[in-house]
Design a protein around this motif. Sequence first.
Motif, PDB file in Angstrom:
ATOM      1  N   PRO A  83       1.021  -1.221   0.106  1.00 20.00           N
ATOM      2  CA  PRO A  83      -0.020  -0.045   0.154  1.00 20.00           C
ATOM      3  C   PRO A  83       0.893   1.350  -0.039  1.00 20.00           C
ATOM      4  O   PRO A  83       1.918   1.323   0.775  1.00 20.00           O
ATOM      5  CB  PRO A  83      -0.735  -0.196   1.479  1.00 20.00           C
ATOM      6  CG  PRO A  83      -0.649  -1.647   1.726  1.00 20.00           C
ATOM      7  CD  PRO A  83       0.562  -2.068   1.098  1.00 20.00           C
ATOM      8  N   ASP A  84       0.512   2.285  -0.714  1.00 18.62           N
ATOM      9  CA  ASP A  84       1.461   3.399  -1.047  1.00 18.62           C
ATOM     10  C   ASP A  84       1.605   4.269   0.274  1.00 18.62           C
ATOM     11  O   ASP A  84       2.894   4.893   0.553  1.00 18.62           O
ATOM     12  CB  ASP A  84       0.743   4.369  -1.837  1.00 18.62           C
ATOM     13  CG  ASP A  84       0.936   3.854  -3.558  1.00 18.62           C
ATOM     14  OD1 ASP A  84       1.869   3.360  -3.743  1.00 18.62           O
ATOM     15  OD2 ASP A  84       0.173   4.179  -4.209  1.00 18.62           O
ATOM     16  N   ASP A  85       0.389   4.076   1.259  1.00 21.02           N
ATOM     17  CA  ASP A  85       0.702   4.843   2.587  1.00 21.02           C
ATOM     18  C   ASP A  85       1.547   4.176   3.598  1.00 21.02           C
ATOM     19  O   ASP A  85       1.826   4.548   4.507  1.00 21.02           O
ATOM     20  CB  ASP A  85      -0.608   5.136   3.179  1.00 21.02           C
ATOM     21  CG  ASP A  85      -1.575   3.859   3.387  1.00 21.02           C
ATOM     22  OD1 ASP A  85      -1.012   2.859   3.199  1.00 21.02           O
ATOM     23  OD2 ASP A  85      -2.460   4.011   4.210  1.00 21.02           O
ATOM     24  N   ARG A  86       2.013   2.904   3.206  1.00 22.42           N
ATOM     25  CA  ARG A  86       2.931   2.175   4.063  1.00 22.42           C
ATOM     26  C   ARG A  86       4.431   1.738   3.499  1.00 22.42           C
ATOM     27  O   ARG A  86       5.224   1.334   4.182  1.00 22.42           O
ATOM     28  CB  ARG A  86       2.374   0.749   4.283  1.00 22.42           C
ATOM     29  CG  ARG A  86       0.789   1.191   5.403  1.00 22.42           C
ATOM     30  CD  ARG A  86       0.521  -0.310   5.980  1.00 22.42           C
ATOM     31  NE  ARG A  86       1.513  -1.118   6.451  1.00 22.42           N
ATOM     32  CZ  ARG A  86       1.629  -2.655   6.314  1.00 22.42           C
ATOM     33  NH1 ARG A  86       0.715  -3.003   5.614  1.00 22.42           N
ATOM     34  NH2 ARG A  86       2.673  -3.041   6.980  1.00 22.42           N
ATOM     35  N   VAL A  87       4.416   2.425   2.232  1.00 15.87           N
ATOM     36  CA  VAL A  87       5.724   1.821   1.596  1.00 15.87           C
ATOM     37  C   VAL A  87       6.978   2.475   2.096  1.00 15.87           C
ATOM     38  O   VAL A  87       8.084   1.655   2.177  1.00 15.87           O
ATOM     39  CB  VAL A  87       5.603   2.376  -0.008  1.00 15.87           C
ATOM     40  CG1 VAL A  87       5.575   3.910  -0.138  1.00 15.87           C
ATOM     41  CG2 VAL A  87       6.819   1.777  -0.843  1.00 15.87           C
ATOM     42  N   GLY A  88       6.754   3.556   2.785  1.00 12.65           N
ATOM     43  CA  GLY A  88       7.987   4.304   3.564  1.00 12.65           C
ATOM     44  C   GLY A  88       8.327   3.439   4.692  1.00 12.65           C
ATOM     45  O   GLY A  88       9.617   3.022   4.727  1.00 12.65           O
ATOM     46  N   ASP A  89       7.387   3.151   5.472  1.00 12.33           N
ATOM     47  CA  ASP A  89       7.898   2.299   6.726  1.00 12.33           C
ATOM     48  C   ASP A  89       8.179   0.989   6.394  1.00 12.33           C
ATOM     49  O   ASP A  89       9.596   0.634   6.894  1.00 12.33           O
ATOM     50  CB  ASP A  89       6.597   2.074   7.421  1.00 12.33           C
ATOM     51  CG  ASP A  89       5.958   3.048   8.345  1.00 12.33           C
ATOM     52  OD1 ASP A  89       7.082   4.198   8.604  1.00 12.33           O
ATOM     53  OD2 ASP A  89       4.857   3.219   8.912  1.00 12.33           O
ATOM     54  N   ILE A  90       7.724   0.555   5.297  1.00 10.05           N
ATOM     55  CA  ILE A  90       8.062  -0.973   5.180  1.00 10.05           C
ATOM     56  C   ILE A  90       9.487  -1.088   4.196  1.00 10.05           C
ATOM     57  O   ILE A  90      10.410  -1.807   4.518  1.00 10.05           O
ATOM     58  CB  ILE A  90       7.002  -1.525   4.100  1.00 10.05           C
ATOM     59  CG1 ILE A  90       5.881  -1.898   4.891  1.00 10.05           C
ATOM     60  CG2 ILE A  90       7.597  -2.923   3.659  1.00 10.05           C
ATOM     61  CD1 ILE A  90       4.746  -2.181   3.910  1.00 10.05           C
ATOM     62  N   GLY A  91       9.813   0.108   3.572  1.00 12.94           N
ATOM     63  CA  GLY A  91      11.042   0.222   2.762  1.00 12.94           C
ATOM     64  C   GLY A  91      12.126   0.465   3.846  1.00 12.94           C
ATOM     65  O   GLY A  91      13.296  -0.242   3.715  1.00 12.94           O
ATOM     66  N   ARG A  92      11.865   1.260   4.823  1.00 15.06           N
ATOM     67  CA  ARG A  92      12.831   1.095   5.766  1.00 15.06           C
ATOM     68  C   ARG A  92      13.238   0.246   6.798  1.00 15.06           C
ATOM     69  O   ARG A  92      14.123  -0.302   6.981  1.00 15.06           O
ATOM     70  CB  ARG A  92      12.354   2.541   6.790  1.00 15.06           C
ATOM     71  CG  ARG A  92      12.835   4.072   6.152  1.00 15.06           C
ATOM     72  CD  ARG A  92      12.785   5.042   7.019  1.00 15.06           C
ATOM     73  NE  ARG A  92      11.314   5.114   7.279  1.00 15.06           N
ATOM     74  CZ  ARG A  92      10.246   5.824   6.823  1.00 15.06           C
ATOM     75  NH1 ARG A  92      10.901   6.652   5.395  1.00 15.06           N
ATOM     76  NH2 ARG A  92       8.955   5.971   6.903  1.00 15.06           N
ATOM     77  N   ARG A  93      12.165  -0.840   6.789  1.00 13.53           N
ATOM     78  CA  ARG A  93      12.506  -2.084   7.635  1.00 13.53           C
ATOM     79  C   ARG A  93      13.073  -2.707   6.775  1.00 13.53           C
ATOM     80  O   ARG A  93      13.848  -3.687   7.408  1.00 13.53           O
ATOM     81  CB  ARG A  93      10.997  -2.529   7.910  1.00 13.53           C
ATOM     82  CG  ARG A  93      11.173  -3.384   9.509  1.00 13.53           C
ATOM     83  CD  ARG A  93       9.870  -4.044   9.789  1.00 13.53           C
ATOM     84  NE  ARG A  93       8.872  -2.997   9.615  1.00 13.53           N
ATOM     85  CZ  ARG A  93       7.537  -3.482  10.069  1.00 13.53           C
ATOM     86  NH1 ARG A  93       7.160  -4.733  10.254  1.00 13.53           N
ATOM     87  NH2 ARG A  93       6.476  -2.599  10.294  1.00 13.53           N
ATOM     88  N   MET A  94      12.795  -2.944   5.604  1.00 15.53           N
ATOM     89  CA  MET A  94      13.441  -3.800   4.503  1.00 15.53           C
ATOM     90  C   MET A  94      14.689  -3.626   4.630  1.00 15.53           C
ATOM     91  O   MET A  94      15.620  -4.540   4.537  1.00 15.53           O
ATOM     92  CB  MET A  94      12.699  -3.610   3.234  1.00 15.53           C
ATOM     93  CG  MET A  94      12.750  -5.072   2.436  1.00 15.53           C
ATOM     94  SD  MET A  94      11.776  -4.735   0.872  1.00 15.53           S
ATOM     95  CE  MET A  94      10.340  -5.385   1.530  1.00 15.53           C
ATOM     96  N   SER A  95      15.231  -2.230   4.184  1.00 13.57           N
ATOM     97  CA  SER A  95      16.495  -1.841   3.890  1.00 13.57           C
ATOM     98  C   SER A  95      17.477  -2.101   5.183  1.00 13.57           C
ATOM     99  O   SER A  95      18.618  -1.957   4.966  1.00 13.57           O
ATOM    100  CB  SER A  95      16.749  -0.556   3.356  1.00 13.57           C
ATOM    101  OG  SER A  95      16.333   0.343   4.653  1.00 13.57           O
ATOM    102  N   ALA A  96      17.053  -2.380   6.535  1.00 19.18           N
ATOM    103  CA  ALA A  96      17.635  -2.535   7.507  1.00 19.18           C
ATOM    104  C   ALA A  96      18.305  -3.999   7.458  1.00 19.18           C
ATOM    105  O   ALA A  96      19.039  -4.328   8.437  1.00 19.18           O
ATOM    106  CB  ALA A  96      16.975  -2.579   8.875  1.00 19.18           C
TER     107      ALA A  96
END
Lengths: 180, 147
Positions: A83-96
């Motif tokens: 979902p576009d409204d969660r992409v930032g949170d998920i992206g940051r969690r993923m990149s960790a």
Amino acid sequence: MATVNDPREDPRLARLLEAIQSGLPLTPRPYAELGERVGLSEGEVVDTVSRWVREGLIKRLGVVVRHRPLGYRANAMVVWDVPDDRVGDIGRRMSAHEFVTLCYRRPRRGEDWPYNLFCMIHGRDRHSVNAQIELLAEACGLTDTPRAVLFSSRCFKQRGARYLAEVPSGDTRSGRMRPA
Amino acid sequence: MTETERVVINGLQGGFPICERPFLEAAEKLGLGEEELIGVIEGLLDQGLLSRFGPLYHAERLGGALSLAAMKVPEAEFDAIAERVNAFPEVAHNYARDHALNMWFVLATETVERHRAVLREIEAATGLNVYDMPKITEYFVGLHFVV
């Protein structure tokens, strides 16, 4: 020297950027040698390169590895439709996650391409990469999220991107670079 | 790979000092000598394990554009199309991937205008639609290949 941030506004800085983009000279005082090539003092080169690193124009300085010969033979691009409204949170969690080597939000492209979050995983083999993808999906709450895994089967071209056209200078020697 | 080479690859993927004697400073942190470190880096370049020793630029901050693009290429024409795409100097790498969108390449251009022009030129040269997927946001990763 005048502090000019944009290399395009100062030909000496443009020459410096051009001179180091293929590699630093492998000599005890590489910044002095670069300065000689482009018409700057060693101190000016040190100040300028430091500023480029500080401002993020240079993301990192050091060894740039070629992952395949180092044994990282499986390379998967994993794409997710989140979902576009969660992409930032998920992206940051993923990149960790240590095994995630790149992570970007990109635009969807219609029915052919519904995915908006891209990550790259480099591993020694497909089996271990698949295990890492499962782990990632669990950790980011994405086990039920549509995804695709695109392993690379062949690499046709790989080179360091060069961003600046040749800049006229008295000396066009560049640092050492291996053709990819 | 020797133990020393391993130490250099794992320890120098960033953070190379910017000072008068950077190899000396970096070598001391890695427990090596200055000349020894220079020699190891030369050896790694000669073996093709490094593409270069130097900077990784942030292309967009240089005013350039960096984008990922993909195409659906008929399998029988794959090599011929790859050759046409790779002939563009703006194509930085090109991978075959297992998906309907089966050719993926990175375009690095000096300007946004040139980026758009190259996309059109590639479409004209191949007769195929190019799916352009520039990044919207980059999530930071500490790119680090442990060997």
